[in-house]
Write an enzyme that holds these catalytic residues in place. Sequence first.
Site, PDB file in Angstrom:
ATOM      1  N   THR A  64      -2.627   0.539  -6.993  1.00 56.12           N
ATOM      2  CA  THR A  64      -3.011  -0.243  -5.813  1.00 56.12           C
ATOM      3  C   THR A  64      -4.292  -1.014  -6.122  1.00 56.12           C
ATOM      4  O   THR A  64      -5.133  -0.542  -6.882  1.00 56.12           O
ATOM      5  CB  THR A  64      -3.266   0.726  -4.635  1.00 56.12           C
ATOM      6  OG1 THR A  64      -2.036   1.348  -4.284  1.00 56.12           O
ATOM      7  CG2 THR A  64      -3.842   0.016  -3.415  1.00 56.12           C
ATOM      8  N   ARG A  87       9.552   3.203   3.248  1.00 53.60           N
ATOM      9  CA  ARG A  87       8.285   3.947   3.293  1.00 53.60           C
ATOM     10  C   ARG A  87       7.112   2.960   3.379  1.00 53.60           C
ATOM     11  O   ARG A  87       7.049   1.988   2.639  1.00 53.60           O
ATOM     12  CB  ARG A  87       8.162   4.800   2.038  1.00 53.60           C
ATOM     13  CG  ARG A  87       6.866   5.628   1.933  1.00 53.60           C
ATOM     14  CD  ARG A  87       5.797   4.922   1.127  1.00 53.60           C
ATOM     15  NE  ARG A  87       4.682   5.802   0.792  1.00 53.60           N
ATOM     16  CZ  ARG A  87       3.547   5.379   0.236  1.00 53.60           C
ATOM     17  NH1 ARG A  87       3.375   4.103  -0.038  1.00 53.60           N
ATOM     18  NH2 ARG A  87       2.589   6.233  -0.051  1.00 53.60           N
ATOM     19  N   VAL A  88       6.204   3.235   4.306  1.00 47.80           N
ATOM     20  CA  VAL A  88       4.976   2.436   4.420  1.00 47.80           C
ATOM     21  C   VAL A  88       3.801   3.358   4.120  1.00 47.80           C
ATOM     22  O   VAL A  88       3.733   4.476   4.651  1.00 47.80           O
ATOM     23  CB  VAL A  88       4.835   1.825   5.832  1.00 47.80           C
ATOM     24  CG1 VAL A  88       3.496   1.108   5.973  1.00 47.80           C
ATOM     25  CG2 VAL A  88       5.984   0.854   6.113  1.00 47.80           C
ATOM     26  N   GLY A  89       2.893   2.900   3.283  1.00 47.15           N
ATOM     27  CA  GLY A  89       1.744   3.713   2.915  1.00 47.15           C
ATOM     28  C   GLY A  89       0.522   3.402   3.758  1.00 47.15           C
ATOM     29  O   GLY A  89       0.614   2.879   4.873  1.00 47.15           O
ATOM     30  N   ASP A  90      -0.629   3.718   3.195  1.00 48.69           N
ATOM     31  CA  ASP A  90      -1.899   3.552   3.914  1.00 48.69           C
ATOM     32  C   ASP A  90      -2.466   2.144   3.828  1.00 48.69           C
ATOM     33  O   ASP A  90      -3.242   1.725   4.696  1.00 48.69           O
ATOM     34  CB  ASP A  90      -2.941   4.512   3.321  1.00 48.69           C
ATOM     35  CG  ASP A  90      -3.174   4.235   1.825  1.00 48.69           C
ATOM     36  OD1 ASP A  90      -2.181   4.200   1.061  1.00 48.69           O
ATOM     37  OD2 ASP A  90      -4.333   4.029   1.426  1.00 48.69           O
ATOM     38  N   THR A 127      -7.305   4.134  -2.259  1.00 48.63           N
ATOM     39  CA  THR A 127      -6.216   4.111  -3.236  1.00 48.63           C
ATOM     40  C   THR A 127      -5.784   5.544  -3.549  1.00 48.63           C
ATOM     41  O   THR A 127      -6.541   6.482  -3.342  1.00 48.63           O
ATOM     42  CB  THR A 127      -6.650   3.371  -4.520  1.00 48.63           C
ATOM     43  OG1 THR A 127      -5.685   3.641  -5.555  1.00 48.63           O
ATOM     44  CG2 THR A 127      -8.011   3.806  -5.014  1.00 48.63           C
ATOM     45  N   GLY A 128      -4.558   5.673  -4.052  1.00 49.08           N
ATOM     46  CA  GLY A 128      -4.007   6.993  -4.312  1.00 49.08           C
ATOM     47  C   GLY A 128      -2.847   7.245  -3.369  1.00 49.08           C
ATOM     48  O   GLY A 128      -2.366   6.326  -2.703  1.00 49.08           O
ATOM     49  N   GLY A 179      -0.857   7.534  -0.470  1.00 47.74           N
ATOM     50  CA  GLY A 179      -1.224   6.994   0.828  1.00 47.74           C
ATOM     51  C   GLY A 179      -1.048   7.930   1.995  1.00 47.74           C
ATOM     52  O   GLY A 179      -1.735   7.791   3.020  1.00 47.74           O
TER      53      GLY A 179
HETATM   54  N1  GLY Z   1      -2.204   3.943  -1.622  1.00 47.68           N
HETATM   55  C1  GLY Z   1      -1.028   3.204  -1.768  1.00 47.68           C
HETATM   56  C2  GLY Z   1       0.144   3.845  -1.208  1.00 47.68           C
HETATM   57  O1  GLY Z   1       0.228   5.058  -1.174  1.00 47.68           O
HETATM   58  O2  GLY Z   1       1.036   3.143  -0.782  1.00 47.68           O
END
Ligand code: GLY
Length: 310
Positions: free
Chosen positions: A176, A204-207, A226-227, A229
């Site tokens: 990311t 899937r939607v992340g952070d 980052t990491g 999410g």
């Molecule tokens: N931090 C990016 C994700 O998990 O989508």
Amino acid sequence: MAVALIAHGGAGKWRPGSDDDAVAGLADAVEAGRRVLLAGGSSLDAVCETVVRLEDNPIYNAGTGAVLNFDGFCELDASVMESRESRAGAVSGLQRVKNPVLVARKVMEETDHVMLTGDGAQRFARVMGFPDHDPVTPARRADWMDKRNRVDEILGQRALKMRKFLQEHPEYAGGTVGAAAVDSRGVLAAATSTGGVTLKMVGRVGDSPVPGAGNYADVRMAASATGTGEFVLRSLATRAIAERMGQGEALEQALEAVLAQLGRDYDADVGLIAVDAAGTPVARHRTRDMPHAWFSGEGPVASRMRVPPA
Ligand code: GLY
């Protein structure tokens, strides 16, 4: 006021041999953002310029070169936020666009909404003049084929629950990109962009596109996470930094406290970057690597693969 900018290329584990390219790409991108700020440009322009450079560099997991989902195509998440009026814009699950961060900015500037997703985000992008672009690179396609085959072997019928697998294979997450900056008017801004996690479920939607989770800016600070999410979403990590600063903590102390909490609560494989209104850049991570670069005031751009142990 002191201008400053910091950017990351993802918390995780970089492949041996690619470290130098990852750090050099960050330095180039931050130099581009620095030029914007030193010419009197806004923090929003600077973080967008920085993130566009990283999206266009195929070694990072954002824009061109983003990782593929379980079915073998890219779903891109991105967001921007500015301290002025707490403005935010985001896209999630966006397909076939070169620079998702610029679409997120258009959502903020041209609509009454904060986030557009999936087909709606893509239709909006086309209306705003963003042409069709396939972000899948041959290297990512080959990587996906290899990993997909091994996931079937290792997980079999349990492929919907990948947490343990991802913990054992940190190279599957990461990449990311994000940036945070303060400009000469004291306005703070952050931008974050990602392809998410390799082999993620479709939808899937992340952070990264969620204000307060993967990206946040207010009058005290701007930050990008980052990491994995899901941990950042559950902790609203970037907003948590701002709240601690609101209670009197300095940026470094607040960021370290939030990261420590992520460790205690989830043993989370995450990293955070942030800058405060005085132009102090800070980076910390719980992964082996997090390439990042920064500058502050009149200083030059500095960059490195990881924060050395205290
Ligand atoms: N931090 C990016 C994700 O998990 O989508």
